[in-house]
Enzyme design. Structure first.
Site, PDB file in Angstrom:
ATOM      1  N   CYS A 398      31.157  50.840  39.448  1.00  0.00           N
ATOM      2  CA  CYS A 398      30.968  51.737  40.582  1.00  0.00           C
ATOM      3  C   CYS A 398      30.644  53.158  40.094  1.00  0.00           C
ATOM      4  O   CYS A 398      29.525  53.417  39.687  1.00  0.00           O
ATOM      5  CB  CYS A 398      32.196  51.706  41.484  1.00  0.00           C
ATOM      6  SG  CYS A 398      31.895  52.366  43.144  1.00  0.00           S
ATOM      7  N   HIS A 525      32.640  45.861  42.398  1.00  0.00           N
ATOM      8  CA  HIS A 525      33.924  45.844  41.683  1.00  0.00           C
ATOM      9  C   HIS A 525      34.275  44.406  41.276  1.00  0.00           C
ATOM     10  O   HIS A 525      34.975  43.697  42.017  1.00  0.00           O
ATOM     11  CB  HIS A 525      35.035  46.411  42.575  1.00  0.00           C
ATOM     12  CG  HIS A 525      34.950  47.876  42.797  1.00  0.00           C
ATOM     13  ND1 HIS A 525      35.655  48.790  42.054  1.00  0.00           N
ATOM     14  CD2 HIS A 525      34.220  48.599  43.688  1.00  0.00           C
ATOM     15  CE1 HIS A 525      35.386  50.016  42.478  1.00  0.00           C
ATOM     16  NE2 HIS A 525      34.504  49.924  43.470  1.00  0.00           N
ATOM     17  N   GLU A 527      36.398  43.331  39.280  1.00  0.00           N
ATOM     18  CA  GLU A 527      37.817  43.122  38.988  1.00  0.00           C
ATOM     19  C   GLU A 527      38.568  42.487  40.152  1.00  0.00           C
ATOM     20  O   GLU A 527      39.591  41.824  39.955  1.00  0.00           O
ATOM     21  CB  GLU A 527      38.494  44.450  38.605  1.00  0.00           C
ATOM     22  CG  GLU A 527      38.634  45.470  39.714  1.00  0.00           C
ATOM     23  CD  GLU A 527      37.454  46.419  39.837  1.00  0.00           C
ATOM     24  OE1 GLU A 527      37.629  47.523  40.390  1.00  0.00           O
ATOM     25  OE2 GLU A 527      36.346  46.049  39.386  1.00  0.00           O
TER      26      GLU A 527
END
Length: 568
Positions: A398, A525, A527
């Site tokens: 990001c 993202h 994750e």
């Protein structure tokens, strides 16, 4: 529907989220289907506008819900796909009640906390609990509900009352209350004190709820005499007093609960004996024990702006853990405050500045995660430049991707004033721009949020190979700014490649730098979708590059050392 409710007492931060997740894992291992609900008593509608220093990271769901980080624990442990409605807040409840009042749905009655607020809470719990979140048809067997905060907090009172009403309406065979409390050790004698838990249970019972099980947090295993004392004063059978003491890693918590037959007590309480099976946790046990035996580690520089609170980057940390563990490494994360790398810091605190750079240069890879605001940006730009010029594996997420674009525009294209509209709206070279369709005045839920498709513009790119899909990938987003399309052509002339875009082909989502060992930036993202046994492809790639295994991994089509990649 069966309900398992987790409450907490004495102090916050006892690990109710991990306890709730672990109970879910244990019940799943008995063949039961689970859903999870987190109740946050704060007045915010959601976690979207909270500072990471205030509340830890904001976890993003597939549907764009910005929620408490504990829902991230639930998704990782249980491999579920939750929705924004699985996170109940005071703000959401009051908003729905006020809307109903304005629409005249209460037929002119005086709107009160009891029954209108408590009814809204119960109705929300009922409706959400029946929705499957495991990609299987039909409602789940058990809804695991965690009540945030500590019993006694004034914010929690309407929820406590609603849960009391819920327990009465569904009956004891459909409701199991587990109270998480602290058993501290006071003084040099090392005596385990039960009084805090006694007071906490007494307060809970005064509010109309009696715990069926106690989950006692302690540094060391509880003594048998302490369990007996707790049983006598808290009116809980000794067999139902669980001890969650400190363990080598949190993956041991479900195993710890199984060892104490927590599943049997819960299944018996909920009258699920006829459909539950013996717990099957072989793969989970191997994962927990294998990690304990790992000796090699990999140094990872995490350069961010919220490094003072590690929960600010909880999902990033977990994704690094998943990737490292899959490759038989322990992650050694070096937390570097981006502002410590800046030239200004060298003037104010030269020792801090020198130590930050020494740490950065001693790491095998560099990661710059997401964030908002201009604090620390010059330091991030220096870290990204160091990674690019010295062939150090780099992953930008990001803001980390946007920093890469700014650095390359400045260093390789000669645009010394290149910047983001977020940091310098008057720059003539705004290579990062504000998204045109979102509000500039409202902050909550005004970003590009949730799971969205990214198309690969170059099917043979490294990113597409890591994901194992030459066409597209679906990942979760949370941002307001993106690469300015006007500068894409110039940036590609510098050697930077935009290998992924959205379905409109105007939004650039993924960058790579050919010839670099590993230089990837993504607007999304990754994750948020990483799981203990399904690590994120991009985090896996970063660790592979940092340990010199990436080329062999790609040549072997995603199979190395007997380990097969799990793609998002």
């Amino acid at each position: 529907m069966k309900y398992v409710v987790i409450t907490g007492g004495v102090v916050s931060g006892l690990g109710k989220g991990v306890t709730a997740s672990s109970i879910g894992v244990l019940l799943q291992s008995c063949g039961l289907r689970i859903t999870s609900i987190k109740i946050d008593p704060y007045l915010n509608t959601d976690a979207g506008t909270m500072s990471p220093f205030e509340h830890g990271e904001v976890f993003v769901l597939d549907d764009g819900g910005e929620v408490d980080l504990d829902l991230g624990n639930y998704e990782r442990f249980l491999d579920l796909k939750l929705t924004a409605r699985n996170n109940i807040t005071t703000g959401k409840i009051y908003h729905s009640v006020i809307q109903n009042e304005r629409r005249g749905r209460y037929l002119g009655k005086t709107v009160q906390v009891v029954p209108h607020i408590t009814d809204a809470i119960r109705n929300w719990i009922h409706s959400v609990s029946s929705v499957p979140v495991d990609a299987q048809p039909g409602p789940p067997h058990v809804s695991v509900i965690e009540l945030g905060g500590t019993v006694g907090d004034i914010e929690s009172m309407p929820f406590i009352e609603a849960l009391r009403q819920l327990s009465f309406s569904v009956g004891k065979e459909n409701f199991c209350l587990i109270h998480v409390s602290l058993v501290p050790v006071i003084g040099v004698v090392g005596e385990q004190k039960t009084k805090p838990t006694q007071h906490s249970v007494r307060e809970l019972r005064a509010l109309g709820l009696t715990p069926d099980l106690l989950a006692c947090r302690s540094a060391q295993p509880l003594m048998d005499s302490v369990k007996v004392k707790l049983s006598e004063f808290c009116h809980v059978p000794v067999a139902n007093i669980l001890n969650i003491h400190d363990v080598p890693n949190i993956w041991h918590v479900p195993l710890l609960l199984r060892k104490q037959n927590a599943h049997e007590a819960i299944i018996k309480q909920l009258d699920l004996v006829s459909i539950a099976t013996p717990p099957e946790l072989k793969a989970w046990t191997e994962m927990a024990e294998n990690y304990d035996n790992l000796t090699n580690s990999v140094k990872i520089a995490l350069v961010g702006k919220y490094t003072g609170l590690t929960d600010s980057y909880l999902s990033v940390v977990k994704a690094l853990l998943h990737a490292c563990s899959a490759l038989s490494y322990r992650p050694s994360i070096e937390w570097i405050a981006a502002s410590d790398l800046e030239d200004e810091c060298a003037k104010i605190s030269p020792e801090t500045h020198a130590a930050a750079w020494e740490t950065l240069k001693g790491c095998s890879c560099i990661l710059v995660p997401g964030g908002f605001g201009d604090r620390g940006v010059p330091g991030m730009i220096l870290a990204v430049k160091h990674a690019r010029e010295n062939n150090i594996p780099y992953l930008g997420i990001c803001l980390g991707m946007q920093i890469s674009v700014i650095e390359i525009a400045r260093s390789l294209l000669g645009m010394e004033d290149a910047d983001s509209e977020e940091f310098n709206p008057k720059s003539p070279h705004r290579v990062i721009m504000f998204m045109p369709e979102v509000s500039k005045t409202h902050m909550g839920s005004t970003m590009r949020l949730g799971c969205r498709r990214t198309l690969f513009r170059r099917p043979g790119s490294l990113t597409s190979k890591l994901y194992g899909n030459p066409e597209y990938v679906d990942e979760r987003h949370r941002h307001r700014y993106e690469v300015n399309p006007e500068f894409v052509s110039d940036l590609e002339k510098s050697g930077l490649e935009f290998v992924g875009c959205d379905e409109s082909q105007n939004r650039m989502e993924i960058i790579e730098l050919p010839g670099h060992p590993y230089y990837i930036g993504v607007q999304f993202h990754p994750e948020f979708k990483s799981r203990p046994r399904k690590p994120s492809a991009l985090f896996l790639g970063l660790i592979l590059a940092a340990t010199g295994q990436l080329e062999d991994y790609i040549l072997s089509n995603g199979n190395i050392n007997g380990y097969t990649s799990f793609h998002s």
